[in-house]
Design a protein around this motif. Structure first.
Motif, PDB file in Angstrom:
ATOM      1  N   HIS A   1       2.153  22.538  42.802  1.00 64.26           N
ATOM      2  CA  HIS A   1       2.659  21.591  41.813  1.00 64.26           C
ATOM      3  C   HIS A   1       3.495  22.304  40.768  1.00 64.26           C
ATOM      4  CE1 HIS A   1       0.084  18.594  43.619  1.00 64.26           C
ATOM      5  NE2 HIS A   1      -0.958  19.414  43.487  1.00 64.26           N
ATOM      6  N   PRO A   2       4.709  21.827  40.506  1.00 65.22           N
ATOM      7  CA  PRO A   2       5.593  22.506  39.552  1.00 65.22           C
ATOM      8  C   PRO A   2       5.229  22.272  38.099  1.00 65.22           C
ATOM      9  CG  PRO A   2       6.670  20.551  40.430  1.00 65.22           C
ATOM     10  CD  PRO A   2       5.380  20.693  41.176  1.00 65.22           C
ATOM     11  N   GLU A   3       4.263  21.394  37.816  1.00 63.55           N
ATOM     12  CA  GLU A   3       3.957  21.162  36.402  1.00 63.55           C
ATOM     13  C   GLU A   3       3.344  22.373  35.719  1.00 63.55           C
ATOM     14  OE1 GLU A   3       0.627  19.355  38.939  1.00 63.55           O
ATOM     15  OE2 GLU A   3       2.799  19.324  38.878  1.00 63.55           O
ATOM     16  N   TYR A   4       2.931  23.350  36.499  1.00 65.86           N
ATOM     17  CA  TYR A   4       2.405  24.575  35.909  1.00 65.86           C
ATOM     18  C   TYR A   4       3.507  25.428  35.270  1.00 65.86           C
ATOM     19  CZ  TYR A   4      -1.887  23.538  38.448  1.00 65.86           C
ATOM     20  OH  TYR A   4      -3.020  22.944  38.916  1.00 65.86           O
ATOM     21  N   ASP A   5       4.769  25.211  35.686  1.00 62.83           N
ATOM     22  CA  ASP A   5       5.859  26.048  35.200  1.00 62.83           C
ATOM     23  C   ASP A   5       6.147  25.749  33.736  1.00 62.83           C
ATOM     24  OD1 ASP A   5       6.192  27.235  37.696  1.00 62.83           O
ATOM     25  OD2 ASP A   5       7.436  25.567  38.383  1.00 62.83           O
ATOM     26  N   VAL A   6       6.419  26.831  32.987  1.00 61.38           N
ATOM     27  CA  VAL A   6       6.740  26.705  31.567  1.00 61.38           C
ATOM     28  C   VAL A   6       7.952  27.562  31.270  1.00 61.38           C
ATOM     29  CG1 VAL A   6       4.401  26.149  30.787  1.00 61.38           C
ATOM     30  CG2 VAL A   6       5.084  28.536  31.047  1.00 61.38           C
ATOM     31  N   GLU A   7       8.486  27.384  30.069  1.00 59.73           N
ATOM     32  CA  GLU A   7       9.672  28.100  29.652  1.00 59.73           C
ATOM     33  C   GLU A   7       9.464  28.634  28.241  1.00 59.73           C
ATOM     34  OE1 GLU A   7      13.985  26.891  30.849  1.00 59.73           O
ATOM     35  OE2 GLU A   7      13.600  26.047  28.856  1.00 59.73           O
ATOM     36  N   ALA A   8      10.004  29.809  27.950  1.00 62.48           N
ATOM     37  CA  ALA A   8       9.847  30.413  26.632  1.00 62.48           C
ATOM     38  C   ALA A   8      11.171  31.025  26.216  1.00 62.48           C
ATOM     39  CB  ALA A   8       8.746  31.472  26.643  1.00 62.48           C
ATOM     40  N   THR A   9      11.279  31.314  24.918  1.00 62.73           N
ATOM     41  CA  THR A   9      12.500  31.911  24.371  1.00 62.73           C
ATOM     42  C   THR A   9      12.130  33.125  23.530  1.00 62.73           C
ATOM     43  OG1 THR A   9      12.442  30.473  22.423  1.00 62.73           O
ATOM     44  CG2 THR A   9      13.720  29.722  24.331  1.00 62.73           C
ATOM     45  N   ALA A  10      13.106  34.008  23.353  1.00 63.88           N
ATOM     46  CA  ALA A  10      12.926  35.198  22.513  1.00 63.88           C
ATOM     47  C   ALA A  10      14.299  35.646  22.037  1.00 63.88           C
ATOM     48  CB  ALA A  10      12.234  36.314  23.279  1.00 63.88           C
TER      49      ALA A  10
ATOM     50  N   SER B   1      18.765  25.524  33.022  1.00 68.24           N
ATOM     51  CA  SER B   1      17.621  26.199  32.403  1.00 68.24           C
ATOM     52  C   SER B   1      16.867  27.022  33.441  1.00 68.24           C
ATOM     53  CB  SER B   1      16.674  25.178  31.771  1.00 68.24           C
ATOM     54  OG  SER B   1      16.008  24.433  32.773  1.00 68.24           O
ATOM     55  N   PRO B   2      16.244  28.140  33.020  1.00 71.96           N
ATOM     56  CA  PRO B   2      15.412  28.924  33.943  1.00 71.96           C
ATOM     57  C   PRO B   2      14.253  28.131  34.520  1.00 71.96           C
ATOM     58  CG  PRO B   2      15.933  30.191  31.974  1.00 71.96           C
ATOM     59  CD  PRO B   2      16.391  28.793  31.707  1.00 71.96           C
ATOM     60  N   LEU B   3      13.699  27.166  33.751  1.00 71.35           N
ATOM     61  CA  LEU B   3      12.562  26.382  34.240  1.00 71.35           C
ATOM     62  C   LEU B   3      12.941  25.612  35.499  1.00 71.35           C
ATOM     63  CD1 LEU B   3       9.698  25.290  33.891  1.00 71.35           C
ATOM     64  CD2 LEU B   3      10.635  23.553  32.352  1.00 71.35           C
ATOM     65  N   GLN B   4      14.117  24.971  35.490  1.00 68.19           N
ATOM     66  CA  GLN B   4      14.542  24.200  36.647  1.00 68.19           C
ATOM     67  C   GLN B   4      14.816  25.116  37.841  1.00 68.19           C
ATOM     68  OE1 GLN B   4      14.415  20.967  36.903  1.00 68.19           O
ATOM     69  NE2 GLN B   4      13.687  20.824  34.777  1.00 68.19           N
ATOM     70  N   VAL B   5      15.368  26.287  37.585  1.00 64.62           N
ATOM     71  CA  VAL B   5      15.625  27.224  38.685  1.00 64.62           C
ATOM     72  C   VAL B   5      14.326  27.650  39.353  1.00 64.62           C
ATOM     73  CG1 VAL B   5      16.532  29.501  39.265  1.00 64.62           C
ATOM     74  CG2 VAL B   5      17.784  28.032  37.675  1.00 64.62           C
ATOM     75  N   VAL B   6      13.322  27.998  38.535  1.00 64.71           N
ATOM     76  CA  VAL B   6      12.035  28.431  39.094  1.00 64.71           C
ATOM     77  C   VAL B   6      11.369  27.298  39.851  1.00 64.71           C
ATOM     78  CG1 VAL B   6       9.721  29.242  38.478  1.00 64.71           C
ATOM     79  CG2 VAL B   6      11.706  30.263  37.394  1.00 64.71           C
ATOM     80  N   ARG B   7      11.468  26.072  39.350  1.00 62.70           N
ATOM     81  CA  ARG B   7      10.844  24.942  40.051  1.00 62.70           C
ATOM     82  C   ARG B   7      11.494  24.694  41.399  1.00 62.70           C
ATOM     83  NH1 ARG B   7       9.749  20.389  35.288  1.00 62.70           N
ATOM     84  NH2 ARG B   7       7.855  21.403  34.442  1.00 62.70           N
ATOM     85  N   ARG B   8      12.791  24.782  41.473  1.00 62.35           N
ATOM     86  CA  ARG B   8      13.468  24.538  42.741  1.00 62.35           C
ATOM     87  C   ARG B   8      13.142  25.648  43.750  1.00 62.35           C
ATOM     88  NH1 ARG B   8      19.524  22.371  42.260  1.00 62.35           N
ATOM     89  NH2 ARG B   8      19.061  22.163  44.504  1.00 62.35           N
ATOM     90  N   ILE B   9      13.046  26.891  43.271  1.00 62.21           N
ATOM     91  CA  ILE B   9      12.676  27.983  44.192  1.00 62.21           C
ATOM     92  C   ILE B   9      11.229  27.825  44.649  1.00 62.21           C
ATOM     93  CG2 ILE B   9      12.346  30.466  44.351  1.00 62.21           C
ATOM     94  CD1 ILE B   9      14.730  30.858  42.599  1.00 62.21           C
ATOM     95  N   ARG B  10      10.357  27.313  43.764  1.00 65.19           N
ATOM     96  CA  ARG B  10       8.963  27.074  44.175  1.00 65.19           C
ATOM     97  C   ARG B  10       8.914  26.028  45.290  1.00 65.19           C
ATOM     98  NH1 ARG B  10       4.404  28.354  41.625  1.00 65.19           N
ATOM     99  NH2 ARG B  10       5.458  28.724  39.623  1.00 65.19           N
ATOM    100  N   GLU B  11       9.705  24.975  45.160  1.00 62.07           N
ATOM    101  CA  GLU B  11       9.741  23.940  46.203  1.00 62.07           C
ATOM    102  C   GLU B  11      10.293  24.512  47.506  1.00 62.07           C
ATOM    103  OE1 GLU B  11      12.075  20.849  44.567  1.00 62.07           O
ATOM    104  OE2 GLU B  11      10.592  20.260  43.045  1.00 62.07           O
ATOM    105  N   LEU B  12      11.283  25.407  47.391  1.00 61.46           N
ATOM    106  CA  LEU B  12      11.844  26.014  48.592  1.00 61.46           C
ATOM    107  C   LEU B  12      10.804  26.854  49.320  1.00 61.46           C
ATOM    108  CD1 LEU B  12      14.396  26.679  50.301  1.00 61.46           C
ATOM    109  CD2 LEU B  12      14.749  28.634  48.784  1.00 61.46           C
TER     110      LEU B  12
END
Length: 844
Positions: A635-644, A565-576
């Motif tokens: 903190h990664p809890e701010y990250d969200v995911e959406a669809t279209a 999922s894009p959410l997990q990708v963004v969270r891992r890059i944020r941690e990096l």
């Protein structure tokens, strides 16, 4: 018009007078008729007061009418006057000849009066004492002619005896003089009423009261025993003082008319004496009244005019005094300022020297001067600092000035200088870049600009020059080139070819700065057949931003292949980012596009929202899934995911802020403009990118711009041609694309499954069995005709048979699932052709 009339017209034009209202609109004949009618009617009325036979009356207004006609109109009006006089005299004369002679005298008298007034420059306004005297003299003198002609004609024709000549002459003279003295000024005053502004009601009431009083005094003066006729003089003075000619002329006419009536009837002071004596008294009285009224009116007018002129002169003088005072004040201020400037000149010069030294130090620019005959060199303080010395540490000669120059650069300086000295003319030397090595071993890069000055004989006299230390600029240029090279190398050489998706991308570097930015984009084909799309922007510019951008792009490619999922990708890059580059901040938009469903799933870390331009309807921004930028929130809890959902034919536009952000303009304005300029989605992504860049960017780009466009392609049953790398990783994307195509040709799920298995075996064999491939690509062509699917899979290698223990079941599987399977092995590659007929819709 005669010469005299032309002179009068010129005089009138110079004085700005106007002729009789409406006179210019009338023809000459009409004027003659009107004047003759007025003359005739006034004459018939005046003959009622005749004292001698029916011919002589003490009041003859036609003479005044004729005079005004000559003054206002022209000399050519005399035929109308002569004709009217003849018609008036004909009934009361013994014969036509007598009437003609009398008419000639009646015409000649006002004509002479008009000529006399023209000679002295008479003004119809009668606003000068000269005008008052002139009209009285003209009245008394010109009427001698008409009285003599008229009375003499009466005697010669036998109308009166010769003994009555004096009496008739006196009455005739009095009547004609009255016409000029009181009637003519009255008519001229009426013309003034038409030329002036409206009178207030207060002055109108005052004027009415004045005439009532004047009438009362005049009537009492000629009808009572007291005979206070002298009291009319103060009242006439009042009229002249308050109303000038407009009041004095009617007043004089009123008083003269009452006096004439009294003389005609023998009232008051005219009750005794002979007719000659009464006429003499009447003439003296009327002349006194007229002269007094007009003299006072003219005197008042002159005083008023003089006062106005004095006031205007005073105003002009006051203006000149004010201007002169202002000029003197300005001159005084200028003198004071010049004195102050002279006192401060030395201080300002010292201040400018300090400012110049500070500016040279800030810009790392030094100046020097070489007096060539004396070999004397003068350095500024900054020149010493550039060469590593203290300011003014030692005197400088030319050899001392160049001792720090690198030898290979020193030779070029000497050659250029020798060539410049040989020219023998004042000119600027070309800029020269050279290096010096300071005493501490540091090498600096300098650029010098010089100008040679010669004396009157053309001999080299002085060389003035500036030297700038550009070492830091050279380092910045080198760093810029390294960063730009790094940034260019990190961008994908070309976008991947993904079946069912059209892609286009653009990168525009900034043109107003030297440092590159951290804008980037990437497209990653995922193992499950989906497509990962990313765009981001690292804060700042230069080599550090470019290096951070490269780290983020490589990390995203790795995480995109691992995470679903894009959410997990963004969270891992944020941690990096938090661990490796905590001081950096960046934005990132990552989305995954499902080719089968046409949906996207995305997560946005502080980046601008993507713009969806549907095939029909207005463009919209996808503002969901927004979280803080990378490096801004730990903190990664701010990250969200959406669809279209992206329907076929629509275009999804991803971009960085350099496309829409302008200094001094709201970001919303830029986003709104992009939304308008995107237009319809009928264009392909390449055209869309070019159109957006052309409309949104100006000649100078202040920030880097990255732009990526994605468009799902609708197959709609058309033949499908695919060319993909001969790698196992492309099989998943191929299955998704072929499945979409089969659904659009209305294949059943069972048919789709069987065709996909057969096609997958053919593609796997094309990847596994050929060897020696030169291009490393597979070509798949699929067509649909009359409910029959025709599939062609080709490679560019030589077919290699597999041992029986290694498999060999793929071809059997394909033949079991498809109607026909043909394998054509050639030296240039192998082609597998398969056909499968779909069941009719009625049998489903």
């Amino acid at each position: 018009m005669g010469r005299g009339d032309g002179a009068l017209a010129g005089l009138e034009a110079k004085r700005g007078r106007r002729s009789l209202p409406g006179a210019d609109l009338l023809s000459e004949g009409t004027k003659l008729v009107l004047v003759a009618a007025a003359y005739y009617l006034a004459a018939r009325y005046s003959l009622r007061l005749a004292l001698v036979e029916e011919n002589v009356t003490p009041l003859w207004p036609p003479t005044g009418i004729a005079l005004v006609a000559f003054l206002v109109l022209s000399r050519r009006i005399w035929p109308g006057i002569a004709l009217a006089a003849f018609l008036v005299n004909l009934p009361i004369s013994t014969n036509p000849l007598t009437a003609g002679a009398t008419a000639a005298g009646n015409t000649l008298a006002p004509f002479l009066a008009a000529e006399l007034l023209r000679t002295v420059g008479f003004r119809r306004e009668m606003d000068r004492v000269l005008d008052a005297i002139a009209i009285v003299v003209a009245a008394l003198a010109s009427t001698l002619v008409s009285a003599s002609v008229g009375a003499g004609t009466l005697v010669l024709s036998g109308a009166i005896p010769s003994r009555d000549f004096r009496t008739a002459w006196a009455v005739w003279w009095t009547g004609d003089a009255m016409g000029i003295l009181v009637v003519a000024p009255f008519l001229l005053s009426l013309l003034l009423l038409r030329q002036r502004s409206k009178t207030s009601w207060g002055r109108r009431i005052e004027l009415a009261a004045l005439f009532m009083l004047l009438t009362t005094v005049s009537v009492l003066g000629v009808s009572t025993e007291i005979r206070p006729l002298f009291l009319v003089i103060p009242v006439l003075g009042w009229a002249a003082w308050r109303f000038q000619l407009r009041g004095s002329a009617p007043a004089a006419l009123l008083v003269a008319g009452i006096a004439t009536w009294a003389a005609d009837h023998g009232w008051g002071p005219f009750a005794h004496g002979s007719l000659l004596a009464r006429m003499g008294m009447l003439q003296a009285f009327n002349a006194t009244v007229a002269f007094t009224s007009f003299f006072l009116a003219a005197l008042v007018s002159e005083r008023m005019r003089d006062r106005e002129a004095l006031e205007q002169a005073a105003s002009e003088l006051e203006g000149r005094v004010e201007r002169r005072t202002a000029e003197l004040s300005a001159a005084n201020k200028r003198l004071t300022r010049e004195i102050t400037e002279r006192k401060d000149a030395e201080g300002r010069l010292r201040q400018r020297e300090r400012q110049l030294a500070e500016a040279q130090q800030m810009a790392r620019v030094g100046s020097w001067e070489w007096l060539i005959p004396e070999n004397q060199v003068t350095w500024s303080d900054e020149m010493y600092r550039i060469h590593g010395y203290r300011a003014q540490e030692f005197p400088v000669t030319f050899e001392k000035a160049v001792e720090r120059v690198v030898p290979e650069d020193l030779d070029g300086i000497r050659r250029n200088l020798a060539a410049a000295l040989r020219k023998g003319a004042e000119h600027a030397l070309p800029p020269n870049e050279y290096r010096i090595v300071r005493s501490d071993g540091e090498e600096r890069v300098l650029v010098g600009r010089a100008r040679l000055i010669v004396d009157s004989r053309g001999e080299p006299y002085r060389l003035v020059s500036t030297v700038q230390d550009i070492t830091e600029d050279k380092r910045a240029e080198r760093e810029h080139r390294i960063a730009e090279t790094l940034q260019r190398s990190l961008f994908p050489d070309e976008l991947p070819e993904i079946p069912g998706v059209a892609l286009a991308a653009r990168y525009v570097p900034a043109t107003t700065g030297m440092e590159v930015g951290g804008d980037w984009y990437d497209v990653v084909p995922l193992p499950d057949g989906h497509v990962g799309v990313a765009i981001g922007d690292v804060a700042g510019h230069g080599l550090r931003a470019a290096a951070t951008m490269g780290q983020l792009r490589m990390a995203l490619r790795a995480y995109a292949l691992e995470e679903g999922s894009p959410l997990q990708v963004v969270r891992r890059i944020r941690e990096l980012v938090q661990r490796l580059v905590p001081s950096e901040m960046a934005t990132l938009l990552y989305l995954v596009f499902d080719l089968d469903s046409g949906s996207i799933t995305f997560s946005n870390a502080g980046h601008l929202p993507p713009l969806l331009v549907p095939a029909q309807g207005p463009a919209i921004y996808l503002e969901e899934g927004l979280a803080p930028p990378l490096g801004a929130a730990p903190h990664p809890e701010y990250d969200v995911e959406a669809t279209a959902k992206i329907s076929p034919g629509s275009i999804l536009l991803l971009f960085t802020d350099g496309l829409v952000e302008r200094r001094g303009v709201s970001l919303r304005h830029g986003l709104g403009r992009l939304k308008e300029e995107a237009g319809t989605a009928e264009a392909d992504p390449e055209t869309m990118c070019d159109r957006v860049l052309a409309s949104m960017l100006e000649s100078d780009v202040s920030d880097d711009v990255a732009l990526l466009a994605l468009k799902p392609i609708q197959f709609a049953g058309q033949p499908l041609h695919l060319r993909v790398p001969a790698e196992p990783g492309v099989l998943a994307a191929l299955r998704h694309t072929i499945r979409r195509w089969l659904r659009e040709v209305d294949a059943t799920p069972q048919e789709i499954y069987e065709i996909l298995v057969a096609c997958g075996e053919a593609c796997a064999n094309a990847i596994q069995h050929p060897h020696g491939a030169r291009t490393g690509f597979l070509q798949i062509d699929i067509a649909h005709t009359d409910r029959q699917v025709d599939i062609r899979v080709g490679d560019s290698g030589t077919w290699r048979e597999s041992p029986p223990t290694d498999g060999g079941h793929g071809l059997k599987l394909m033949r079991g699932l498809m109607d026909t399977v043909e394998v054509n092995r050639r030296s240039g590659g192998t082609v597998v052709r398969m056909r499968r007929r779909l069941r009719p819709e009625a049998t489903r």
